[in-house]
Design an enzyme around this catalytic site. Structure first.
Site, PDB file in Angstrom:
ATOM      1  N   GLU A 140      -9.072  -2.897  -7.168  1.00  0.00           N
ATOM      2  CA  GLU A 140      -9.188  -2.825  -5.714  1.00  0.00           C
ATOM      3  C   GLU A 140      -9.389  -4.227  -5.117  1.00  0.00           C
ATOM      4  O   GLU A 140      -8.773  -4.575  -4.106  1.00  0.00           O
ATOM      5  CB  GLU A 140     -10.338  -1.893  -5.309  1.00  0.00           C
ATOM      6  CG  GLU A 140     -10.063  -0.413  -5.540  1.00  0.00           C
ATOM      7  CD  GLU A 140      -8.911   0.102  -4.710  1.00  0.00           C
ATOM      8  OE1 GLU A 140      -8.741  -0.350  -3.552  1.00  0.00           O
ATOM      9  OE2 GLU A 140      -8.164   0.960  -5.201  1.00  0.00           O
ATOM     10  N   CYS A 178     -10.602   4.091  -5.525  1.00  0.00           N
ATOM     11  CA  CYS A 178      -9.747   4.037  -4.334  1.00  0.00           C
ATOM     12  C   CYS A 178     -10.321   4.902  -3.223  1.00  0.00           C
ATOM     13  O   CYS A 178     -10.330   4.506  -2.057  1.00  0.00           O
ATOM     14  CB  CYS A 178      -8.330   4.471  -4.682  1.00  0.00           C
ATOM     15  SG  CYS A 178      -7.183   4.334  -3.284  1.00  0.00           S
ATOM     16  N   ASP A 222       0.825  -1.202   0.000  1.00  0.00           N
ATOM     17  CA  ASP A 222       0.000   0.000   0.000  1.00  0.00           C
ATOM     18  C   ASP A 222       0.861   1.254   0.000  1.00  0.00           C
ATOM     19  O   ASP A 222       0.495   2.266  -0.616  1.00  0.00           O
ATOM     20  CB  ASP A 222      -0.938  -0.006   1.209  1.00  0.00           C
ATOM     21  CG  ASP A 222      -2.148   0.892   1.009  1.00  0.00           C
ATOM     22  OD1 ASP A 222      -2.642   0.980  -0.135  1.00  0.00           O
ATOM     23  OD2 ASP A 222      -2.610   1.500   1.996  1.00  0.00           O
ATOM     24  N   TYR A 273     -12.670   2.375  -0.421  1.00  0.00           N
ATOM     25  CA  TYR A 273     -12.051   2.357   0.909  1.00  0.00           C
ATOM     26  C   TYR A 273     -12.955   3.010   1.948  1.00  0.00           C
ATOM     27  O   TYR A 273     -13.044   2.536   3.088  1.00  0.00           O
ATOM     28  CB  TYR A 273     -10.687   3.043   0.867  1.00  0.00           C
ATOM     29  CG  TYR A 273      -9.549   2.070   0.674  1.00  0.00           C
ATOM     30  CD1 TYR A 273      -8.650   1.801   1.693  1.00  0.00           C
ATOM     31  CD2 TYR A 273      -9.391   1.391  -0.531  1.00  0.00           C
ATOM     32  CE1 TYR A 273      -7.616   0.905   1.522  1.00  0.00           C
ATOM     33  CE2 TYR A 273      -8.377   0.484  -0.719  1.00  0.00           C
ATOM     34  CZ  TYR A 273      -7.486   0.238   0.306  1.00  0.00           C
ATOM     35  OH  TYR A 273      -6.477  -0.670   0.139  1.00  0.00           O
ATOM     36  N   TYR A 324     -10.089   4.741   7.770  1.00  0.00           N
ATOM     37  CA  TYR A 324     -10.867   4.798   6.538  1.00  0.00           C
ATOM     38  C   TYR A 324     -12.368   4.889   6.785  1.00  0.00           C
ATOM     39  O   TYR A 324     -13.125   5.264   5.888  1.00  0.00           O
ATOM     40  CB  TYR A 324     -10.543   3.582   5.658  1.00  0.00           C
ATOM     41  CG  TYR A 324      -9.153   3.666   5.068  1.00  0.00           C
ATOM     42  CD1 TYR A 324      -8.849   4.619   4.109  1.00  0.00           C
ATOM     43  CD2 TYR A 324      -8.138   2.820   5.496  1.00  0.00           C
ATOM     44  CE1 TYR A 324      -7.579   4.732   3.581  1.00  0.00           C
ATOM     45  CE2 TYR A 324      -6.854   2.913   4.973  1.00  0.00           C
ATOM     46  CZ  TYR A 324      -6.586   3.870   4.017  1.00  0.00           C
ATOM     47  OH  TYR A 324      -5.318   3.980   3.499  1.00  0.00           O
TER      48      TYR A 324
END
Length: 232
Positions: A217, A147, A56, A151, A175
């Site tokens: 993802e 993204c 990440d 998330y 998140y």
């Protein structure tokens, strides 16, 4: 799983509602993935999560550059300022999260830098940069949107479940919090402003990018879970 996303306007007829309806099965597959389930029940091995965090970091370094590219093509100064701010926040906020998680996982920054970029990470990064720098503003916006949105949605869902592992809960809190949701809502509002004005061919191209990076993802979580490495 909620029938509609928690973040954004969630109004029928909006462009983002149409986009979400197309990736709803992908999002469901993400929530059903054992990587996500392992975050909440604590069964995810720490070395798997550590590998995910390392990948990440590599991803976010490219994502920040992608956001800067979107900012450069934005239609208004306010939009440019927003994406420029978000690009900076990747370093200021998200990488600070990693600076807390890395020691808890027994990882050093040097170890992350030395880690090979996995095939899926490299493919996703390459697709993002090619789309943002080679396409239109709408193409880039659509490519970076999953993204943000996925998330935030995963974080919001996992907040309702919690985690038995403090390290995983820290990730969920980041998140799933209101601050990140507000950031994502800004981008969704812009998408709903831009989408309806696109010509049919341009809208179709942007939608295809949105679906592709949504698939990436899922692939990113899956690659981390499998501890993917180069086969040769």
């Amino acid at each position: 799983m909620p029938a509609t996303p928690r973040i954004g306007r969630n109004e029928p007829g909006t462009w983002t509602a149409s986009l979400w309806s197309q990736i709803a099965p992908i999002y469901a597959a993400i929530l059903d993935h054992p990587f996500i389930g392992g975050l909440t029940d604590g069964s995810l091995p720490a070395d798997v999560f550590a590998g995910y965090v390392a990948q990440d970091v590599h991803y976010l370094r490219t994502y920040s550059r992608a956001l800067a590219g979107v900012a450069a093509k934005a239609p208004t100064l306010a939009d440019t300022a927003m994406f420029s701010r978000h690009a900076a926040e990747v370093f200021d906020v998200e990488l600070s999260l990693h600076s807390e998680l890395l020691p808890a996982l027994g990882l050093s920054a040097d170890a992350v830098d030395a880690a090979s970029v996995a095939p899926t990470t490299m493919a996703y990064n390459s697709y993002l940069l090619a789309t943002v720098y080679g396409g239109s503003f709408a193409d880039g916006l659509a490519a970076v949107l999953p993204c943000y949105w996925i998330y935030a949605e995963v974080g919001a869902e996992l907040l309702t479940r919690g985690s038995t592992d403090a390290r995983y809960q820290r990730w969920i809190d980041s998140y799933g919090g209101d601050e990140f949701a507000a950031t994502v809502s800004e981008v969704l509002a812009l998408a709903d402003r831009i989408g309806p004005g696109l010509a049919a061919a341009d809208e179709s191209a942007a939608r295809a990018h949105f679906v592709t990076t949504s698939r990436y993802e899922w692939m990113f979580f899956d690659a981390a879970y499998r501890q993917e490495s180069w086969p040769v």
